[in-house]
Design a protein around this motif. Structure first.
Motif, PDB file in Angstrom:
ATOM      1  N   ILE A 110       7.574 -19.407 -33.912  1.00  0.00           N
ATOM      2  CA  ILE A 110       7.558 -18.031 -34.434  1.00  0.00           C
ATOM      3  C   ILE A 110       8.992 -17.667 -34.808  1.00  0.00           C
ATOM      4  CG2 ILE A 110       7.105 -15.597 -33.858  1.00  0.00           C
ATOM      5  CD1 ILE A 110       4.965 -16.850 -31.839  1.00  0.00           C
ATOM      6  N   GLU A 111       9.160 -17.260 -36.068  1.00  0.00           N
ATOM      7  CA  GLU A 111      10.493 -16.897 -36.574  1.00  0.00           C
ATOM      8  C   GLU A 111      11.045 -15.721 -35.768  1.00  0.00           C
ATOM      9  OE1 GLU A 111      13.099 -18.462 -38.952  1.00  0.00           O
ATOM     10  OE2 GLU A 111      11.036 -18.892 -39.512  1.00  0.00           O
ATOM     11  N   ILE A 112      12.289 -15.849 -35.327  1.00  0.00           N
ATOM     12  CA  ILE A 112      12.908 -14.817 -34.490  1.00  0.00           C
ATOM     13  C   ILE A 112      14.040 -14.157 -35.267  1.00  0.00           C
ATOM     14  CG2 ILE A 112      14.404 -14.535 -32.451  1.00  0.00           C
ATOM     15  CD1 ILE A 112      11.603 -14.993 -31.614  1.00  0.00           C
ATOM     16  N   GLU A 113      14.136 -12.845 -35.143  1.00  0.00           N
ATOM     17  CA  GLU A 113      15.294 -12.122 -35.694  1.00  0.00           C
ATOM     18  C   GLU A 113      16.318 -12.016 -34.564  1.00  0.00           C
ATOM     19  OE1 GLU A 113      16.681  -9.196 -38.851  1.00  0.00           O
ATOM     20  OE2 GLU A 113      14.694 -10.096 -38.766  1.00  0.00           O
ATOM     21  N   TYR A 114      17.425 -12.722 -34.701  1.00  0.00           N
ATOM     22  CA  TYR A 114      18.419 -12.701 -33.624  1.00  0.00           C
ATOM     23  C   TYR A 114      19.295 -11.458 -33.728  1.00  0.00           C
ATOM     24  CZ  TYR A 114      17.274 -17.242 -31.762  1.00  0.00           C
ATOM     25  OH  TYR A 114      16.622 -18.277 -31.159  1.00  0.00           O
ATOM     26  N   PRO A 115      19.521 -10.755 -32.588  1.00  0.00           N
ATOM     27  CA  PRO A 115      20.403  -9.579 -32.606  1.00  0.00           C
ATOM     28  C   PRO A 115      21.829  -9.992 -32.961  1.00  0.00           C
ATOM     29  CG  PRO A 115      19.318  -9.814 -30.445  1.00  0.00           C
ATOM     30  CD  PRO A 115      19.006 -11.047 -31.240  1.00  0.00           C
ATOM     31  N   SER A 116      22.583  -9.110 -33.620  1.00  0.00           N
ATOM     32  CA  SER A 116      23.963  -9.475 -33.960  1.00  0.00           C
ATOM     33  C   SER A 116      24.894  -9.295 -32.758  1.00  0.00           C
ATOM     34  CB  SER A 116      24.458  -8.648 -35.144  1.00  0.00           C
ATOM     35  OG  SER A 116      24.258  -7.300 -34.863  1.00  0.00           O
ATOM     36  N   GLU A 117      24.535  -8.424 -31.841  1.00  0.00           N
ATOM     37  CA  GLU A 117      25.374  -8.205 -30.649  1.00  0.00           C
ATOM     38  C   GLU A 117      25.289  -9.467 -29.772  1.00  0.00           C
ATOM     39  OE1 GLU A 117      27.038  -7.281 -27.193  1.00  0.00           O
ATOM     40  OE2 GLU A 117      24.850  -7.196 -27.064  1.00  0.00           O
ATOM     41  N   LYS A 118      26.480 -10.016 -29.442  1.00  0.00           N
ATOM     42  CA  LYS A 118      26.503 -11.361 -28.850  1.00  0.00           C
ATOM     43  C   LYS A 118      25.777 -11.485 -27.510  1.00  0.00           C
ATOM     44  CE  LYS A 118      28.656 -13.996 -31.797  1.00  0.00           C
ATOM     45  NZ  LYS A 118      28.456 -15.333 -32.249  1.00  0.00           N
ATOM     46  N   ALA A 119      25.928 -10.478 -26.622  1.00  0.00           N
ATOM     47  CA  ALA A 119      25.284 -10.592 -25.304  1.00  0.00           C
ATOM     48  C   ALA A 119      23.766 -10.659 -25.481  1.00  0.00           C
ATOM     49  CB  ALA A 119      25.687  -9.431 -24.411  1.00  0.00           C
ATOM     50  N   LEU A 120      23.255  -9.793 -26.361  1.00  0.00           N
ATOM     51  CA  LEU A 120      21.805  -9.788 -26.631  1.00  0.00           C
ATOM     52  C   LEU A 120      21.377 -11.075 -27.337  1.00  0.00           C
ATOM     53  CD1 LEU A 120      21.035  -6.171 -27.864  1.00  0.00           C
ATOM     54  CD2 LEU A 120      20.267  -7.289 -25.752  1.00  0.00           C
ATOM     55  N   PHE A 121      22.208 -11.486 -28.297  1.00  0.00           N
ATOM     56  CA  PHE A 121      21.943 -12.722 -29.037  1.00  0.00           C
ATOM     57  C   PHE A 121      21.727 -13.871 -28.046  1.00  0.00           C
ATOM     58  CE2 PHE A 121      23.524 -16.735 -30.690  1.00  0.00           C
ATOM     59  CZ  PHE A 121      23.012 -16.823 -31.972  1.00  0.00           C
ATOM     60  N   TYR A 122      22.620 -13.988 -27.063  1.00  0.00           N
ATOM     61  CA  TYR A 122      22.511 -15.108 -26.127  1.00  0.00           C
ATOM     62  C   TYR A 122      21.359 -14.929 -25.139  1.00  0.00           C
ATOM     63  CZ  TYR A 122      26.150 -17.799 -28.194  1.00  0.00           C
ATOM     64  OH  TYR A 122      26.860 -18.564 -29.095  1.00  0.00           O
ATOM     65  N   GLU A 123      20.985 -13.671 -24.853  1.00  0.00           N
ATOM     66  CA  GLU A 123      19.777 -13.472 -24.025  1.00  0.00           C
ATOM     67  C   GLU A 123      18.552 -14.028 -24.746  1.00  0.00           C
ATOM     68  OE1 GLU A 123      18.704  -9.524 -22.550  1.00  0.00           O
ATOM     69  OE2 GLU A 123      20.783  -9.327 -21.879  1.00  0.00           O
TER      70      GLU A 123
END
Ligand code: SME
Length: 168
Positions: free
Chosen positions: A4-17
């Motif tokens: 499933i295609e994911i939209e990754y958050p640009s904020e790094k902490a969230l991105f890595y979560e």
């Protein structure tokens, strides 16, 4: 399992979560080391559209040998202390390279690469067993935040204890 295609958050902490969740999801309860690294390289590649090579080099005697990856064909073996990957092994330390042409001894696999990050893989007892290597076409693409985030991701990848438990 279909991807499933994911939209990754640009904020790094969230991105890595999100990246950690996705990596864990596609590892599932798999115990085969190649399968885990293959899916991990694919998940990480989806999250880094500006990375042109994402993959693993694994310890084989006094060399690193290429493992599962996404990208163009690459050098198969890298000696201890050679290139960015071998330096990460020798120094037992992540390497964040803003411009590869300025890194003495860099091993070029794709002439479009400008920046690179190499993260050591360590077992629970601290043994070094390989590296995650990522290249980007953009100069300075990888940051200290990426180093910290990716160091967490690679902790998910060692299946040696799982295999031991499975066959106990
Ligand atoms: N640049 C790496 C070699 C591997 S390729 O980037 C895939 C190095 O200098 O170790």
């Amino acid at each position: 399992m279909s991807y499933i295609e994911i939209e990754y958050p640009s904020e790094k902490a969230l991105f890595y979560e999100v990246l950690k969740e996705q990596t864990a999801l596609y590892i599932g309860d798999e115990t085969d080391q190649s399968a885990v690294l293959a899916n991990a390289s694919a998940v990480i590649a989806q999250a880094f559209p500006n990375a042109n090579w994402i993959g693993f080099y694994l310890v084989d005697g006094d060399e690193l040998v290429v493992g599962p990856f996404q990208g163009k064909p690459a050098v198969s073996r890298i000696g201890y202390g050679k290139g960015v990957c071998g330096t990460a092994w020798k120094e037992d330390k992540a390497q964040v390279v803003e411009e590869v042409s300025c890194f003495s001894g860099h091993i070029a696999c794709d002439c479009n690469t400008h920046s690179e990050i190499v993260i050591p893989l360590r077992r629970a007892d601290g043994t070094f067993w390989g590296v995650l290597d990522m290249d980007s076409v953009l100069p300075g693409h990888f940051t200290e935040e990426d180093r910290v985030g990716l160091e967490q991701i690679v902790k998910l990848l060692d299946t040696s204890d799982l295999r031991k438990n499975k066959f106990k």
